[in-house]
Design a protein around this motif. Sequence first.
Motif, PDB file in Angstrom:
ATOM      1  N   VAL A  79      16.311 -12.564  -9.924  1.00  0.00           N
ATOM      2  CA  VAL A  79      15.828 -11.943  -8.688  1.00  0.00           C
ATOM      3  C   VAL A  79      14.351 -11.627  -8.848  1.00  0.00           C
ATOM      4  N   THR A  80      13.555 -12.021  -7.862  1.00  0.00           N
ATOM      5  CA  THR A  80      12.123 -11.735  -7.864  1.00  0.00           C
ATOM      6  C   THR A  80      11.835 -10.599  -6.883  1.00  0.00           C
ATOM      7  N   PHE A  81      11.112  -9.584  -7.353  1.00  0.00           N
ATOM      8  CA  PHE A  81      10.827  -8.393  -6.564  1.00  0.00           C
ATOM      9  C   PHE A  81       9.339  -8.320  -6.228  1.00  0.00           C
ATOM     10  N   THR A  82       9.048  -7.815  -5.035  1.00  0.00           N
ATOM     11  CA  THR A  82       7.668  -7.576  -4.604  1.00  0.00           C
ATOM     12  C   THR A  82       7.577  -6.204  -3.963  1.00  0.00           C
ATOM     13  N   GLY A  83       6.580  -5.434  -4.372  1.00  0.00           N
ATOM     14  CA  GLY A  83       6.291  -4.166  -3.726  1.00  0.00           C
ATOM     15  C   GLY A  83       5.243  -4.382  -2.651  1.00  0.00           C
ATOM     16  N   VAL A  84       5.580  -4.050  -1.417  1.00  0.00           N
ATOM     17  CA  VAL A  84       4.680  -4.289  -0.276  1.00  0.00           C
ATOM     18  C   VAL A  84       4.169  -2.940   0.232  1.00  0.00           C
ATOM     19  N   ARG A  85       2.913  -2.683   0.039  1.00  0.00           N
ATOM     20  CA  ARG A  85       2.313  -1.445   0.560  1.00  0.00           C
ATOM     21  C   ARG A  85       2.128  -1.549   2.067  1.00  0.00           C
ATOM     22  N   ARG A  86       2.218  -0.421   2.749  1.00  0.00           N
ATOM     23  CA  ARG A  86       2.001  -0.356   4.195  1.00  0.00           C
ATOM     24  C   ARG A  86       2.861  -1.379   4.921  1.00  0.00           C
ATOM     25  N   ALA A  87       4.147  -1.237   4.789  1.00  0.00           N
ATOM     26  CA  ALA A  87       5.063  -2.203   5.390  1.00  0.00           C
ATOM     27  C   ALA A  87       5.568  -1.773   6.759  1.00  0.00           C
ATOM     28  N   LEU A  88       5.734  -0.443   6.980  1.00  0.00           N
ATOM     29  CA  LEU A  88       6.381   0.003   8.208  1.00  0.00           C
ATOM     30  C   LEU A  88       5.955   1.432   8.537  1.00  0.00           C
ATOM     31  N   ARG A  89       5.762   1.700   9.835  1.00  0.00           N
ATOM     32  CA  ARG A  89       5.442   3.058  10.275  1.00  0.00           C
ATOM     33  C   ARG A  89       6.734   3.846  10.489  1.00  0.00           C
ATOM     34  N   VAL A  90       6.743   5.089   9.989  1.00  0.00           N
ATOM     35  CA  VAL A  90       7.939   5.930  10.046  1.00  0.00           C
ATOM     36  C   VAL A  90       7.563   7.297  10.622  1.00  0.00           C
ATOM     37  N   ILE A  91       8.406   7.789  11.527  1.00  0.00           N
ATOM     38  CA  ILE A  91       8.209   9.126  12.100  1.00  0.00           C
ATOM     39  C   ILE A  91       8.656  10.166  11.100  1.00  0.00           C
ATOM     40  N   VAL A  92       7.813  11.138  10.831  1.00  0.00           N
ATOM     41  CA  VAL A  92       8.143  12.182   9.870  1.00  0.00           C
ATOM     42  C   VAL A  92       7.769  13.571  10.411  1.00  0.00           C
TER      43      VAL A  92
END
Length: 322
Positions: A309-322
């Motif tokens: 399995v190949t993994f990638t960390g993607v910064r700034r992927a999705l906007r979330v309400i907090v």
Amino acid sequence: MRALLVVNPAATTTSARTRDVLTHALASEMKLEAVTTEYRGHARDLARQASESKDIELVVALGGDGTVNEVVNGLLHNGPDPDRLPRLAVVPGGSTNVFARALGLPNDAVEATGVLLDALREERERTVGLGVARGTPGTEDESVPERWFTFCAGLGFDAGVIGRVEQQRERGRKSTHSLYLRQVVRQFLGEANRRHGTITLEQPGADPVTDLVLSIVCNTSPWTYLGNRPVYASPKASFDTGLDVLGLSRMSTGAVARYGMQLLTSSPERGPHGRHATSLHDLTDFTLHSKVPLPLQMDGDHLGLRTSVTFTGVRRALRVIV
């Protein structure tokens, strides 16, 4: 604002009446379409349709981490685009709700709805990084499609435990902490490779890490919760960085006792450590290979056996309400 509410009717900690109250509360503040999921993958399909719509600005997931994972994979079906895609909001309705709690939301559906409504009025949001995994090119798993995860993934021991828990739940057992602990013991007793691990972690520009029995990939911290107690496998993991990995190369009785106690007493400052523990921080790309097929899990969902399995960390992927 036009929004889509995706409701999991099987959410373990909300009743039908509570879900109706929450739906009415949300509908009072926006033009809301509420849809109840009817099959596995339905939440993903609904979120994908929302991502391709021109007028839906927000998708609200009411359910546990599995529902959230499906919604995220639907929203990101065509890849991350935070400025274009609808924002995500989460109302926790599962047994653990790691993603929602890691965002700082209350672990109560009614309280969390109040926080989200305040956040919408005050325009509070953040853009989070996520992880994505896919079958490794050139291996027998290369045809496995990519899948996003919000807080964790695992190849090996922990995924095996989750697989056992899912089997018990399919037989009618409730998801409880005692059920998980029993399956941990059974997985340990049945683990054929606990003394000599089969997993190798490879990343560009670094020596491989070999002979791992367990590999936990974290996109945030904590890793999970035991009731109200947070458990930190990789305390430095964050929605604002890449991915962190905890690997263990020994699962003898003594090692399990030692690292199990370290997990139970872990803190934001310190997680498992020792001669057989490897901790890696802020990785962007890496691959986990195994000499034998091992169970894979993402966000607490067992996905079957994998060898690479190949993994990638993607910064700034999705906007979330907090």
